[in-house]
Design an enzyme around this catalytic site. Sequence first.
Site, PDB file in Angstrom:
ATOM      1  N   GLU A  68      82.154  73.698   9.603  1.00  0.00           N
ATOM      2  CA  GLU A  68      80.842  73.836   9.732  1.00  0.00           C
ATOM      3  C   GLU A  68      80.457  74.923  10.841  1.00  0.00           C
ATOM      4  OE1 GLU A  68      78.916  72.810   7.724  1.00  0.00           O
ATOM      5  OE2 GLU A  68      79.202  70.685   7.127  1.00  0.00           O
ATOM      6  N   TYR A 114      57.893  61.158  21.708  1.00  0.00           N
ATOM      7  CA  TYR A 114      59.468  61.600  22.050  1.00  0.00           C
ATOM      8  C   TYR A 114      60.231  62.645  21.250  1.00  0.00           C
ATOM      9  CZ  TYR A 114      59.493  58.709  26.186  1.00  0.00           C
ATOM     10  OH  TYR A 114      59.211  58.068  27.334  1.00  0.00           O
TER      11      TYR A 114
END
Length: 209
Positions: A68, A114
């Site tokens: 990746e 948040y």
Amino acid sequence: MSADLAAAGAHLAALGLSPGSSGNLSVRDGDRLLITPTGADLASLDPERLSVLDECGRHVAGPAPSKEFPLHLAFYRRDPATKAVVHLHSRHAAATACLPPWSRRSAIPPLTPYFLMRVGQTPLIEYAAPGDGAQAAALERLGFPFRAALLQNHGPIVAGPSIRAAVDAAVEVEEVCALLLLLGDREPRLLTAAEISDLTGRYGMPWDL
């Protein structure tokens, strides 16, 4: 820096966000990139056995890197302030990546303060097989700011100005996705435009209203 990366991996594994040998982490160290090796277990990373890439993505030392790594490079190229990247297969974020996105610029709606304070808009990147460089290219060329994305049918990837910030954001993505799935078909109250603007302005997070 390598010790911080190993500690971050152990922390994420302890939270249950990195099942098996899934997930990969990286940090920028000058003109080098330290990244977890292919098949590594984040619970037991050896700081002395990390893969080292140059700024062009060439493997220069250590074991073979995670396949990746192009996604990590894409985030570093997008923003010179990025110092760390976290990619996980955390359960709730991966499930959300299998659903239609909330909007073109964020797969996740403005559900909690948040999420806006630590993550900001999180686009869905069209599916490609793991390690496919075309997906990294698609992420890199998106023409709006973001520090996190969901890889379709795959999982979250998050960038940050430090490994701690990237880990905190990855945890927050998982939490907001868990809440989203818990709500099911019910219509939640989303944060208003004024509330979004206040939070993202104060915390410097990207969100295009």
